[in-house]
Write a protein that holds these residues in place. Structure first.
Motif, PDB file in Angstrom:
ATOM      1  N   UNK A  59      19.244  65.054  48.701  1.00 46.86           N
ATOM      2  CA  UNK A  59      18.881  65.327  50.094  1.00 46.86           C
ATOM      3  C   UNK A  59      19.780  64.524  51.013  1.00 46.86           C
ATOM      4  N   UNK A  60      20.323  65.211  52.011  1.00 48.20           N
ATOM      5  CA  UNK A  60      21.241  64.600  52.983  1.00 48.20           C
ATOM      6  C   UNK A  60      20.830  65.054  54.376  1.00 48.20           C
ATOM      7  N   UNK A  68      19.619  70.372  51.266  1.00 50.79           N
ATOM      8  CA  UNK A  68      19.406  70.222  49.830  1.00 50.79           C
ATOM      9  C   UNK A  68      20.746  70.498  49.166  1.00 50.79           C
ATOM     10  N   UNK A  69      21.238  69.538  48.409  1.00 54.61           N
ATOM     11  CA  UNK A  69      22.484  69.694  47.666  1.00 54.61           C
ATOM     12  C   UNK A  69      22.121  70.005  46.222  1.00 54.61           C
ATOM     13  N   UNK A  70      22.895  70.874  45.589  1.00 51.83           N
ATOM     14  CA  UNK A  70      22.563  71.267  44.224  1.00 51.83           C
ATOM     15  C   UNK A  70      23.812  71.457  43.382  1.00 51.83           C
ATOM     16  N   UNK A  71      23.656  71.100  42.116  1.00 52.98           N
ATOM     17  CA  UNK A  71      24.688  71.306  41.107  1.00 52.98           C
ATOM     18  C   UNK A  71      23.962  71.748  39.841  1.00 52.98           C
ATOM     19  N   UNK A  72      24.374  72.907  39.293  1.00 49.45           N
ATOM     20  CA  UNK A  72      23.661  73.480  38.156  1.00 49.45           C
ATOM     21  C   UNK A  72      24.662  73.765  37.039  1.00 49.45           C
ATOM     22  N   UNK A  73      24.555  73.004  35.948  1.00 47.12           N
ATOM     23  CA  UNK A  73      25.430  73.212  34.790  1.00 47.12           C
ATOM     24  C   UNK A  73      25.216  74.616  34.244  1.00 47.12           C
ATOM     25  N   UNK A  74      26.302  75.266  33.853  1.00 50.45           N
ATOM     26  CA  UNK A  74      26.205  76.586  33.262  1.00 50.45           C
ATOM     27  C   UNK A  74      26.255  77.721  34.273  1.00 50.45           C
ATOM     28  N   UNK A  75      26.116  77.393  35.552  1.00 46.96           N
ATOM     29  CA  UNK A  75      26.229  78.415  36.608  1.00 46.96           C
ATOM     30  C   UNK A  75      27.445  78.130  37.464  1.00 46.96           C
ATOM     31  N   UNK A  76      27.577  76.870  37.870  1.00 46.49           N
ATOM     32  CA  UNK A  76      28.728  76.465  38.671  1.00 46.49           C
ATOM     33  C   UNK A  76      29.607  75.569  37.821  1.00 46.49           C
ATOM     34  N   UNK A  79      31.595  71.199  41.392  1.00 50.31           N
ATOM     35  CA  UNK A  79      31.267  71.145  42.806  1.00 50.31           C
ATOM     36  C   UNK A  79      29.782  71.229  43.099  1.00 50.31           C
ATOM     37  N   UNK A  80      29.511  71.133  44.366  1.00 47.16           N
ATOM     38  CA  UNK A  80      28.149  71.116  44.872  1.00 47.16           C
ATOM     39  C   UNK A  80      27.945  72.261  45.839  1.00 47.16           C
ATOM     40  N   UNK A  81      26.750  72.796  45.840  1.00 50.37           N
ATOM     41  CA  UNK A  81      26.325  73.738  46.856  1.00 50.37           C
ATOM     42  C   UNK A  81      25.353  73.031  47.776  1.00 50.37           C
ATOM     43  N   UNK A  82      25.118  73.604  48.939  1.00 52.49           N
ATOM     44  CA  UNK A  82      24.134  73.014  49.837  1.00 52.49           C
ATOM     45  C   UNK A  82      23.351  74.102  50.545  1.00 52.49           C
ATOM     46  N   UNK A  83      22.132  73.766  50.891  1.00 51.29           N
ATOM     47  CA  UNK A  83      21.238  74.692  51.587  1.00 51.29           C
ATOM     48  C   UNK A  83      20.486  73.914  52.660  1.00 51.29           C
ATOM     49  N   UNK A  84      20.691  74.260  53.936  1.00 54.68           N
ATOM     50  CA  UNK A  84      19.970  73.563  55.007  1.00 54.68           C
ATOM     51  C   UNK A  84      18.519  74.029  55.101  1.00 54.68           C
ATOM     52  N   UNK A  85      17.631  73.097  55.389  1.00 56.50           N
ATOM     53  CA  UNK A  85      16.219  73.412  55.598  1.00 56.50           C
ATOM     54  C   UNK A  85      16.038  73.859  57.042  1.00 56.50           C
ATOM     55  N   UNK A 163      32.235  67.982  53.431  1.00 56.35           N
ATOM     56  CA  UNK A 163      32.044  68.877  52.289  1.00 56.35           C
ATOM     57  C   UNK A 163      30.700  68.578  51.617  1.00 56.35           C
ATOM     58  N   UNK A 164      30.261  69.513  50.806  1.00 58.48           N
ATOM     59  CA  UNK A 164      29.020  69.303  50.045  1.00 58.48           C
ATOM     60  C   UNK A 164      29.144  68.096  49.118  1.00 58.48           C
ATOM     61  N   UNK A 165      30.328  67.910  48.526  1.00 55.11           N
ATOM     62  CA  UNK A 165      30.550  66.763  47.638  1.00 55.11           C
ATOM     63  C   UNK A 165      30.421  65.445  48.405  1.00 55.11           C
TER      64      UNK A 165
END
Length: 190
Positions: A59-60, A68-76, A79-85, A163-165
């Protein structure tokens, strides 16, 4: 999560998604805390990675917006993705409640963005620090969240500046989700 909504793999995702297209959506409402990942192109490996794989969330906060920052092994691959609330977009009757904030679960949904079909789901417990930052934002700081076009412009400014990172490096809370592969019946202790 509210028990009146049925989430079934292979069926139409039962909640309205206002932002169409690929990417992550972060929502906190009366039903709980949700991360919805919409992807147009997935395979069985991606479904299993979402359902059982290792993940990391963070959370940033910047300019009155919680990401919400997210990193999912096996999909990405990296790098990091982000989603604003965006709490201002939630109708008053669906705003988060003390009960929904106390739940302590992050509900994860993988949705086909073309067909709007639920591909995988998972519930992960939030750690104490993650839950504290989320609750504090919803209860105390979200009043400063920009609304409507101002929200979109603020998000664009944040994205142009950092950046998301880099958001992840400056995150206020981090939550690691371990690989969770169920044991075969023959591996279980009797």
């Amino acid at each position: 999560m509210s028990n009146y909504t049925r989430f079934e793999i292979g069926q139409t995702f039962p909640l309205a998604i206002h932002e169409q297209g690929d990417g992550g959506l972060f929502q906190v409402d009366a039903n709980g805390t949700m991360f919805i990942l919409q992807l147009a192109h997935t395979d069985v490996i991606a479904h299993e990675a979402f359902r059982t794989g290792a993940m990391e969330f963070a959370l940033y906060k910047e300019n009155g917006i919680l990401f919400l920052l997210y990193q999912i092994d096996g999909i990405f691959k990296e790098g990091w993705g982000d989603a604003p609330l965006s709490l201002h977009a939630i109708p008053a009757e669906h705003q988060p409640t003390g009960k929904s904030l106390d739940e302590g679960i992050l509900h994860l949904y993988l949705v086909d963005s073309n067909l709007r079909i639920l591909l995988a789901q998972r519930d992960v417990p939030m750690n104490e620090g993650f839950q504290y930052v989320l609750r504090d934002y919803v209860e105390n700081e979200s009043v400063d969240e920009p609304a409507g076009d101002a929200f979109k412009k603020t998000v664009q400014k944040v994205w142009s500046r950092i950046s998301s990172a880099d958001m992840r490096k400056r995150a206020e809370a981090v939550m690691a989700v371990e690989l969770d592969i169920p044991k075969a019946p023959s591996q279980m202790k009797h």
